[in-house]
Scaffold this active site. Structure first.
Site, PDB file in Angstrom:
ATOM      1  N   SER A  64       5.683   4.464   1.235  1.00 56.24           N
ATOM      2  CA  SER A  64       4.265   4.228   1.439  1.00 56.24           C
ATOM      3  C   SER A  64       3.454   5.480   1.085  1.00 56.24           C
ATOM      4  O   SER A  64       3.619   6.033  -0.006  1.00 56.24           O
ATOM      5  CB  SER A  64       4.043   3.809   2.892  1.00 56.24           C
ATOM      6  OG  SER A  64       2.742   3.378   3.128  1.00 56.24           O
ATOM      7  N   ARG A  87      -5.016   0.152  14.785  1.00 51.78           N
ATOM      8  CA  ARG A  87      -3.570  -0.015  14.698  1.00 51.78           C
ATOM      9  C   ARG A  87      -3.169  -1.492  14.669  1.00 51.78           C
ATOM     10  O   ARG A  87      -2.229  -1.869  13.974  1.00 51.78           O
ATOM     11  CB  ARG A  87      -2.907   0.685  15.893  1.00 51.78           C
ATOM     12  CG  ARG A  87      -1.401   0.709  15.828  1.00 51.78           C
ATOM     13  CD  ARG A  87      -0.915   1.398  14.571  1.00 51.78           C
ATOM     14  NE  ARG A  87       0.522   1.600  14.579  1.00 51.78           N
ATOM     15  CZ  ARG A  87       1.206   2.147  13.594  1.00 51.78           C
ATOM     16  NH1 ARG A  87       0.579   2.560  12.506  1.00 51.78           N
ATOM     17  NH2 ARG A  87       2.502   2.298  13.675  1.00 51.78           N
ATOM     18  N   ASP A 117       6.293  -7.287   0.489  1.00 54.53           N
ATOM     19  CA  ASP A 117       5.306  -6.254   0.799  1.00 54.53           C
ATOM     20  C   ASP A 117       4.031  -6.554   0.015  1.00 54.53           C
ATOM     21  O   ASP A 117       3.981  -6.394  -1.196  1.00 54.53           O
ATOM     22  CB  ASP A 117       5.873  -4.881   0.400  1.00 54.53           C
ATOM     23  CG  ASP A 117       4.951  -3.731   0.774  1.00 54.53           C
ATOM     24  OD1 ASP A 117       3.811  -3.989   1.201  1.00 54.53           O
ATOM     25  OD2 ASP A 117       5.389  -2.570   0.655  1.00 54.53           O
ATOM     26  N   HIS A 149       5.671  -4.702   4.326  1.00 55.11           N
ATOM     27  CA  HIS A 149       5.634  -3.270   4.064  1.00 55.11           C
ATOM     28  C   HIS A 149       6.587  -2.502   4.992  1.00 55.11           C
ATOM     29  O   HIS A 149       7.178  -1.502   4.599  1.00 55.11           O
ATOM     30  CB  HIS A 149       4.194  -2.776   4.241  1.00 55.11           C
ATOM     31  CG  HIS A 149       3.981  -1.358   3.818  1.00 55.11           C
ATOM     32  ND1 HIS A 149       4.402  -0.881   2.594  1.00 55.11           N
ATOM     33  CD2 HIS A 149       3.407  -0.309   4.458  1.00 55.11           C
ATOM     34  CE1 HIS A 149       4.078   0.402   2.508  1.00 55.11           C
ATOM     35  NE2 HIS A 149       3.482   0.772   3.616  1.00 55.11           N
ATOM     36  N   ASP A 150       6.733  -2.998   6.203  1.00 59.41           N
ATOM     37  CA  ASP A 150       7.612  -2.340   7.177  1.00 59.41           C
ATOM     38  C   ASP A 150       9.077  -2.296   6.738  1.00 59.41           C
ATOM     39  O   ASP A 150       9.872  -1.556   7.312  1.00 59.41           O
ATOM     40  CB  ASP A 150       7.544  -3.066   8.528  1.00 59.41           C
ATOM     41  CG  ASP A 150       6.524  -2.440   9.462  1.00 59.41           C
ATOM     42  OD1 ASP A 150       5.969  -1.380   9.096  1.00 59.41           O
ATOM     43  OD2 ASP A 150       6.282  -2.995  10.545  1.00 59.41           O
TER      44      ASP A 150
END
Lengths: 380, 205
Positions: A154, A224, A318, A351-352
């Site tokens: 990232s 968040r 992602d 994405h994680d």
């Protein structure tokens, strides 16, 4: 995760730099600190150093635990350790907290030596380029002239890429994971919503909330929560939470869906341990990074001086740093006839996924890293 | 176009088609191998001709094998074309025994001609007499070159040498050279009947 092959108990160190650092914005940090951790042993010819660059909310605490009682190890513990894909029996691994961070390196929460008070809003805007320059200073201090590899996912992948641009002869391999050569408009938009949540929190006080004894918790929490939505894929969310309810429908606005419960938990946890000013700066660094900008948008030209060998890796689900963005990097490298391999990992986690111990993903990293040659015997 | 590089010594260890491909690739040039598997051909070309090679591969296991073998590999599906590769950016683009398994057969050949100054295409010749015999006997051919049953074959676009010659003519593709082999030996007499594997070196007209 299994506790096998853990690096064990680790401790952070602090490096102080008294030479001024001129930032991309033109601002100057007269002096600064970087907090970092190392794992494994630097070999005699210092050819086995690997730098890990962290993403938005990461830290220098990459692997291991500070005490046996710690509930969680470092954020990339599944990757780094003896016998793990990034094998600390072979490599000397460095994790560093970026400038502007809130875990010990100079940043908005640290004390401004000029005033004796926390920097707060006065801490300058830092960029990916500034981070890489400061990391290079850390390597100087550790007497490491060249990295065996630089790795990041990232925003960390952007730093890995920047390393190959800014210090072509100081990087032998760059592993650029779930990254992009710049942010899309949609990504900047997400960052802006997150920043607005923080800035419009009544307890933000223009960034100088420390002196008011408050923190903009609500804003940071929402920022968040938004982030977490974008780090997961729709499918992964559907599979993990679906429309599951905690109890019956109550016809109100308290937590009723499991999804809400998860987001609130993540938001609360993060708002309790992260600094809002740091969050603003990290998202801004993401927005600003665009190495092609100086070359009229020509990424191939931006990468023309790189000498590193590349492994570029993306994840199919992602959508925040989509495979198409990684392929832009690959194309620019192909245009330059660079040594590059590209893997598009089928993964459901969005994405994680870059933080998950997916078997195939880790097999690629293990295979690539085990091929990296490092000099002879370990120092001792 | 023949290379004067001394590769004959090692050739016996390798497949005959590799040897012919090696004779068509020039020393030190840039090669793209589509459907590169574990990178065996690129390794062979690198060690014998010091080529700068890249492979394209879809399969996860093959990708790791390429990484292990130190081969530059780009994971992508050839059915999507070759976007990401610039026009005429490779000296040679190779499609080795994969053409018959492609859905977008026409597109991939045209894409190869776009990216490569020359291209090499090899495929099992469906006109080979053993295939014809099996068809005559009323069954779909199964052989060393076509080891699949009709219901599990990945081969969706089988063709004969005559078919491919016509394809090239029809698409304005120049056949620079054609070699046909059966059981590792060259076939010059009635290739469409006696040849098992067809190998073409092509460029745009």
């Amino acid at each position: 995760m299994s506790e096998n092959n853990s690096i064990g108990i680790v401790a952070p160190q602090t490096a102080h730099f008294s030479e001024p650092l001129t930032l991309k914005s033109g601002a100057v940090l007269a002096q600064f600190n970087l907090v970092y951790e190392t794992y494994g042993t630097l070999n005699a010819d210092k050819s086995n150093a690997v730098l890990i660059c962290h993403a938005l909310s990461g830290t220098h605490h990459v692997a291991g635990k500070y005490t046996e009682q710690d509930k969680y190890p470092g954020w990339w513990d599944n990757l780094v350790g003896p016998g793990k894909p990034l094998d600390t029996n072979k490599f000397f691994v460095i994790g560093v907290n970026n400038l502007g961070g809130c875990h010990g390196s100079s940043g908005p929460v640290s004390i401004n030596p000029a005033t004796g008070k926390p920097w707060g809003s006065a801490f300058p805007i830092v960029t990916v380029e500034d981070w890489v320059n400061s990391q290079a200073r850390l390597l100087d201090q550790l007497s490491i002239t060249q990295l065996a590899a630089v790795i990041g996912g990232s925003l960390g992948g952007m730093q890995a890429l920047q390393w190959t641009i800014a210090y072509p002869d100081r990087v032998r391999h760059a592993l650029v994971i779930a990254s992009a050569p710049n942010l899309t408009a949609q990504n900047i938009a997400f960052n802006e919503v997150a920043r607005q949540a923080i800035i419009t929190d009544p307890e933000f006080h223009g960034g100088d909330y420390y002196e008011h004894g408050v923190v903009p918790r609500r804003g940071l929490r929402i920022a968040r929560m938004l982030g977490h939505i974008t780090y997961l894929s729709d499918d992964a969310m559907g599979e993990k939470f679906g429309r599951k309810l905690k109890d019956d429908i109550k016809y109100g606005f308290n937590v009723e869906f499991e999804m809400e419960s998860y987001l609130r938990y993540q938001g609360d946890k993060f708002a309790g341990e992260f600094d809002a000013n740091t969050y603003l700066r990290m998202t801004r660094a993401l927005d600003y990074y665009d190495p092609a900008l100086a070359y009229n948008g020509d990424l191939s030209k931006a990468l023309s001086q790189t000498q590193a060998k590349f492994l570029v890796l993306s994840f199919t689900s992602d959508w925040r740093f989509s495979p198409a963005r990684s392929r832009e990097i690959v194309k620019a490298l192909l245009d330059n006839e660079s040594t590059v391999s590209y893997a598009e990992v089928t993964a459901a986690h969005g994405h994680d996924a870059f933080l998950m111990p997916d078997k195939h993903y880790h097999a690629i990293l293990r295979t690539y890293l085990s091929n990296i040659e490092v000099g002879g015997n370990h120092a001792k | 176009m023949q290379n004067n590089v001394n590769i004959t010594k090692n050739v016996t260890e390798y497949r005959q088609d590799f040897a012919i491909i090696a004779n068509w690739v020039k020393f030190g040039t840039k090669v793209l191998d589509l459907g590169c598997g574990d990178g065996e051909l690129l390794q062979f070309l690198r060690s014998s001709l010091e080529t700068k090679g890249y492979g394209v591969e879809k399969d996860d296991t093959n990708l790791i094998a390429c990484v292990k073998n130190g081969i530059n590999v780009i994971q992508m599906d050839l059915e999507d074309g070759l976007s990401g590769f610039e026009d005429q950016s490779f000296n040679t683009v190779i499609l080795s025994q994969t053409l018959q398994a492609m859905h977008n057969t026409e597109e991939i050949v045209l894409e190869m001609l776009r990216v490569g100054k020359e291209i090499i295409v090899t495929f099992p010749n469906f006109g080979y007499w053993r295939n014809r015999m099996q068809i005559t006997a009323g069954r779909m051919p199964v052989s060393k070159a076509l080891p699949y049953q009709w219901y599990d074959t990945p081969n969706v676009h089988l063709c004969t040498i005559n078919d491919f010659d016509y394809f090239c003519h029809h698409h304005n593709i120049e056949i620079l050279e054609r070699r046909v082999i059966t059981d590792g030996k060259e076939v010059n007499f009635m290739p469409n009947l006696l040849g098992s594997l067809a190998m073409y070196r092509l460029k745009s007209k």
